[in-house]
Design an enzyme around this catalytic site. Structure first.
Site, short mmCIF file in Angstrom:
data_model
loop_
_atom_site.label_atom_id
_atom_site.label_comp_id
_atom_site.label_asym_id
_atom_site.label_seq_id
_atom_site.Cartn_x
_atom_site.Cartn_y
_atom_site.Cartn_z
N GLY B 58 0.71 -1.21 -0.18
CA GLY B 58 0.00 -0.08 0.11
C GLY B 58 0.76 1.27 0.01
CB ALA B 59 0.65 4.40 -2.00
NE ARG B 100 6.82 -3.72 -2.56
CZ ARG B 100 5.62 -3.67 -1.92
NH1 ARG B 100 4.76 -2.79 -2.69
NH2 ARG B 100 5.65 -3.94 -0.88
CD GLN B 205 -5.56 -7.27 -3.81
OE1 GLN B 205 -6.68 -7.92 -4.52
NE2 GLN B 205 -4.55 -7.02 -4.48
CG ASP B 246 -2.53 1.48 -7.38
OD1 ASP B 246 -3.66 1.22 -7.34
OD2 ASP B 246 -1.96 1.28 -6.63
CG ASN B 257 -8.28 1.62 -7.70
OD1 ASN B 257 -7.12 1.66 -7.01
ND2 ASN B 257 -9.24 1.14 -7.04
CE LYS B 258 -5.12 -4.11 -6.92
NZ LYS B 258 -3.79 -4.35 -6.99
#
Lengths: 369, 369
Positions: B58-59, B100, B205, B246, B257-258
């Site tokens: 997570g950011a 990362r 998730q 994101d 996004n996802k």
């Protein structure tokens, strides 16, 4: 369709009958896609249990299984006492009918076989007529799917990417399938195309059954998460959607099918992608006046909360994926309105959903409604 | 947020720092939702490894972890030789930055801590400044999420059904979360509502992390298959959609996004359901001119072909669900166009997506772009 087992390719039907042994032969669908096995049901009780326990599933397939089960039960009767025979047939009929109480196809199939038998004057005649009627039911299913393929094949051009949802393939019928029929027919005409199979959570019939079928038939395909079709359409990667239907309303053109079908129809409309539904005529409901009246089955939440699969060691297991403290809502079907459907592919041709009612005579309302 | 372990409820952050022990404390997210465990990273190398191995994801959460990792590395240095210290800091910085490589948040976080340290004249001063800067980074993340909640809470009225996709919850930040922040704030204001969590295949998730969070916070919720939201919207059962992002394009208002987010936005538009995206300002990309330029990560097909879960015996296992002979296409993200987004909930207020560019000064372009 063809299945390759240990390098050997053979043609199989989902449901078949061995008249010599008086057994119903079924693909054991609960083992797919991890194992392919034909199981022989030794008597009508075992055949009824196979329907109940989902050894066989799919509208056409369970209809044919029930029809064969009735013939099997009739042919197992010994002696010539017609009265005793008819009592026995009553038991066989009830046993098969109650195997999947909410399904309409076994009921119709059993009625057809019973009606055919009524013309026989002796036990022997009725036994022969039962088998002939069951075979005719199965052949009719195959001819219907074949005709769906013939009409639908013209929609699939070489190089296309086709999306399908759930399994309306040959495993759901006696052979060929409904949504897959145009694909197999297009392949037979030498066209190369690619199929995206929606995984189809929660029961994953796309990832398991449809992908298995397409792999056996050597059609280029990839499984996608149910979340991915929107992205693919945005990037111009889907040219055509073909799905099946559990129930299509003859009056309104609304289509009930596996949960998630409606979402794909909405996406297809936004992106101008043609959205077709392939159905045998027996799934048209000429009575209901609104899709809101279609009962939507709510299934066990465990389907959403986890998944069945095979572990690295080859054991078939259910794993709980979701948070242990959380529950799920699990609707089995949704309803797609006629305005989102480009066409309905039937054995009698391709129609706009709103055309069905005007063509109800030629589409069989006179005989089924 | 609160977590209840063996009947005892305590407040935890996703990322915290124990200054006495000089350790970074993380929720071991790979064990969730089946086990809750805080793990202490003893040195900066372990902290970097935790980012790399997705103990933390997570950011906001990995940004804060990197910031704390740099402070931790700085504080582990013994002696007063500033030149040696700065060489050491260079190593720590590179180690954390490469954990990362594609993520932007750790880079920004590390730059902020390094910039703060530059003011220190001695090793001891720089060590103290590193810790203060890392704490400030984490506090800023919490304040931002808190502000998102304050602005977003007014969207959630009592009795509403809210849909969310994936996990943009407190586990993705230091605390509170982005998409979940309005829910937690509405709950704090005494409002009762229900949340539908999209399962969010292929990595689930929603079913794992978001459902776990909501269960811990005692917010009424149910997990649904990603296929089910369309049906629920048709039946008027979803009043509001809130998701995270994101990357949001400041010039166009497009939101990456996802995978599956776009589909929900299309459905929401069709049904007139408001669709909101909650973001901290750091996720706004002021440079890219088109959503088509956002790189869409293609992930390993095994994610689509099976699932991770817990067996009846409590073993964590991956099961292969799909046909063994079939492959998958696995895009990680999709892009939702501005026209489908009702509003972007930021710490500075709620804006129409097309407003972002005109407000770029107040939204931080001057400092980040």
């Amino acid at each position: 369709m063809n299945v390759t087992v240990r390098g050997r390719t053979r043609h199989y039907r989902t449901v078949a009958f061995d008249a010599g042994a008086n057994t119903v032969l079924l693909i054991e669908q609960r083992l797919l896609p991890h194992e392919f096995k034909i199981v022989a049901m030794p008597d009508y009780r075992a055949t009824a249990r196979a329907i109940k326990d989902m050894v066989v599933r799919g509208a056409g397939a369970i209809g044919a299984t029930a029809a064969y089960g009735l013939a099997q039960g009739a042919r197992a009767f010994r002696g010539g006492d017609l009265k005793k025979f008819l009592r026995h047939i009553g038991v066989v009929h009830r046993t098969l009918k109650s195997a999947r109480p909410t399904a309409v196809d076994p009921v119709n199939a059993l009625n057809q076989v019973l009606a055919a038998m009524a013309g026989g004057k002796t036990v022997e005649e009725q036994q022969a007529m039962a088998l002939a009627a069951a075979e005719e039911f199965a052949e009719h299913d195959v001819r219907d799917c074949d005709a769906i393929g013939r009409h639908g094949a013209k929609l699939i051009r070489a190089g296309m990417n086709v999306l399908t949802h759930c399994n309306a393939g040959w495993l759901a019928f006696v052979d060929i399938g409904s949504a897959t029929a145009p694909m197999y027919a297009a392949q037979a005409r030498g066209r190369k195309f690619h199929v995206y199979c929606d995984e189809t959570r929660p029961r994953s019939q796309g990832a398991t059954l449809t992908a298995w079928e397409l792999a056996q038939q050597k059609i280029s395909h990839q499984i996608i998460a149910d979340n991915a079709a929107g992205h693919l359409m945005q990037r111009g990667k889907i040219d055509l959607v073909i799905v099946g239907s559990d129930r299509t309303l003859g009056r309104t053109g609304e289509v009930a099918n596996k949960i998630g079908t409606y979402t794909k129809a909405v996406l297809a409309r936004r992106h101008g992608v043609p959205f077709y539904v392939a159905i045998p005529l027996s799934t048209i409901d000429w009575k209901l006046k609104s899709g809101l009246d279609i009962p939507i089955e709510e299934r066990n939440e465990s389907e959403v909360l986890g998944a069945w699969g095979v572990t690295a060691k080859g054991r078939r297991e259910y794993v709980r994926v979701a948070n242990p403290g959380s529950g799920a809502f699990n609707a089995g079907f949704d309803v797609t309105p006629a305005e989102l459907i480009t066409g309905i592919i039937t054995p009698a041709g391709i129609f706009k959903p709103e055309e069905l009612w005007n063509r109800r005579r030629e589409l069989g309302l006179a005989t089924t409604g």
